[in-house]
Design an enzyme around this catalytic site. Sequence first.
Site, mmCIF file in Angstrom:
data_model
loop_
_atom_site.group_PDB
_atom_site.id
_atom_site.type_symbol
_atom_site.label_atom_id
_atom_site.label_comp_id
_atom_site.label_asym_id
_atom_site.label_seq_id
_atom_site.Cartn_x
_atom_site.Cartn_y
_atom_site.Cartn_z
ATOM 1 N N ASP A 407 -8.405 -6.378 -5.863
ATOM 2 C CA ASP A 407 -9.377 -5.379 -5.445
ATOM 3 C C ASP A 407 -10.738 -5.717 -6.048
ATOM 4 O O ASP A 407 -10.845 -6.046 -7.229
ATOM 5 C CB ASP A 407 -8.904 -4.004 -5.930
ATOM 6 C CG ASP A 407 -9.846 -2.894 -5.549
ATOM 7 O OD1 ASP A 407 -9.935 -2.578 -4.353
ATOM 8 O OD2 ASP A 407 -10.498 -2.329 -6.462
ATOM 9 N N GLU A 436 -11.057 -9.378 -2.458
ATOM 10 C CA GLU A 436 -12.303 -8.910 -1.853
ATOM 11 C C GLU A 436 -13.473 -9.587 -2.566
ATOM 12 O O GLU A 436 -13.787 -9.239 -3.704
ATOM 13 C CB GLU A 436 -12.417 -7.393 -1.994
ATOM 14 C CG GLU A 436 -11.362 -6.627 -1.214
ATOM 15 C CD GLU A 436 -11.517 -5.128 -1.390
ATOM 16 O OE1 GLU A 436 -11.674 -4.426 -0.378
ATOM 17 O OE2 GLU A 436 -11.482 -4.650 -2.541
#
Length: 711
Positions: A407, A436
């Site tokens: 994340d 990400e």
Amino acid sequence: MISTRPFNAYLDTLTEVAVLLPKHYYSGKSSAFYIESGGNVTKMELVSVQELNAEIKYTCRLKEMPEFGREHVILDERLMRTDLQMGSVIRTKEFDRLFYYEGKLGSMYTPEKTSFRVWAPTATEAFVKFKETEEAPLRYMPMRRGPSGTFEAEINGNAEGFFYHYQVRVNNIWHEAVDPYAKMVSVHSEWARVVDDEKMKVEKNQLPPFSSPLDAIIYEASIRDVSSQRESGIKHQGLYLGLTEEGTQSPDGQPTGLDYIASLGVTHVQLMPFFDFFGVSDTDFSANYNWGYNPLYFNVPEGSFSTNPADLYARSIELKQMIEAFHKKGIRVIMDVVYNHVFVRETSSFEKLVPGYFFRQGIDGMPSNGSGCGNDFASERKMGRKFILDSLQYWMEAYNLDGFRFDLMGLIDVETMKQAASRLRRHNPGLILLGEGWDLNTALPAEEKAAIRNEHALPEIAFFNDRFRDSIKGSTFQLFETGFAFGNSKMLDNAFAALTANVGCSGVDRLFHSPAQSVNYVECHDNYTLWDKLEACFPGDTETNKKRHLLATAIVLFSQGIPFLHAGQEFCRTKHGVENSYTSSDIINQMDWRRRGEFVDHVQYVKGLIEVRKSTGALRLREEEAICYHIVKWPANADTLTVWLKDVGSYGKWKDLVLSFNTGKMVSTFALPEGEEWHQIVSGTEAGTKPLQTVKQDASVEPFSCAVYVR
């Protein structure tokens, strides 16, 4: 111990002290300062004086570094005393080098003795506070100073199941914290618990070696969402064990849960956070909903997914049983990890044990907040990096995991991600690492962020390709901006670049140097589902929206790179227009098995697309050079993107493939490359590896659909 401070003094480097005299204290004036250590008083060299708003700052130089782990006193010219507090020294590279500890941390159990080791280099005292059972009286065990800023203690005898905290004294203030290295916690995460690793073991299923991330088809799901609906037919709804159940069916007799996911043909399931997080009650998980991006204890399974979170081993064993249930079906498991921030910095164990060390600060001295959650974890500091690497290795080895999704990976530093790839792949060469790579505003130099812009430094890491997403679907953040699959022909060149993994073959600016770095997607747990965006952009146009939806999914599965599907995408998942459902109810977030029944033809179509992708390596080319050589943009009308994959016989049973994506309202026709006859295997309504029809040269693509021809 000094009870009140007439002024403050901070150690800012290993040999520099900042003394702050309030202006109301003798006008903030002193001509000399001294340090008292172990009964010896030494005058410090005065280096500079700076006037601040309400204080005067004196920078003083020490002759030698003060000994950490003991108290030091600073005196002014009047021999007024204050304690030397730990200041910005903890954020210096010299401090990092001096106190880096390579060994094991946490509680280490044997039936005869349990050892405890915590890293707290700025503490002057430490205790283990423990109790044998939840109702037992509290006991305290002093810890002795160990190497590299650690404190150690042992409890003799069998301490299995004991509840414990650490207490440390830093800057004359006592802090109490749950062990950040805890492998188990009590209900509601109030205490760390001592565990016997042997009693958490579950038989592992070893899958064959996995050769390349490009062979993966990733399916993102939430443990809770998959099984929470009553119509799932799953007994353990919303729990780990719900995804171990076989033979479960919806009311229409179709498979659900584990069997259903296995039937799709995906290779990996990426599960949203299942480490210990804030936001859902351990004892009544139905009372709240949360995606899980609020980390509490990184090495502990989340209690709300367990049948008995109070049991010492239940949540760990049940999670491992779930992972192995996927493995038995031939599906690998990717864990969604959130090392970029904690739920609350001020109350986190990291901040309590070593205040100021584990979190970034901006140049203004305030906490860096690129995460938007009030804090950014300082992965670039040696012990911050060590925690992440230790945690990843623990999960991989103890829970037999096959990959990690990071994340907000752009908040983690490049070196940490490089070391993670090297360390983990030594044990599991087929491990998938993706994240990400957004370039967020954190207190880290741009060239050190694990962001897409630095993909050249991270060849072994895959990134969510937002350029692919926005080219095919349209803007994620501007609801009514449409992409190529929605009929925006202006995005055709961008769509061709997306089809080639944005590696630089298309004339559009390069994004990656390898297709294995591109995670191709049009939907994930974040933001509007693909269906909800379509319904907003084309309200009431249901039948055409179904076709657009399948077309976008086909582009994902037929593009070079790593395809990524969101659970339920194959049956037009809706969240009823909710854009950010991270705390919405089960009604919004659950996989709707009734809807699956309404879109069963879509499910079959997506299965066929997956079958085609897996049947030929031509859709999974390994190098940029191969993509640039084999993929040719083929003439078509303005609404249609057509490509010829030429001379690909060495990658599978077909020598040539032609992929055509028509986003227009009319049938698109074109001439196929000359030579042998072609077989159509994908149309707007059918997909698979069996020929639907044979043609010599004239090809057609139905409106809002995909066609594939092979020979």
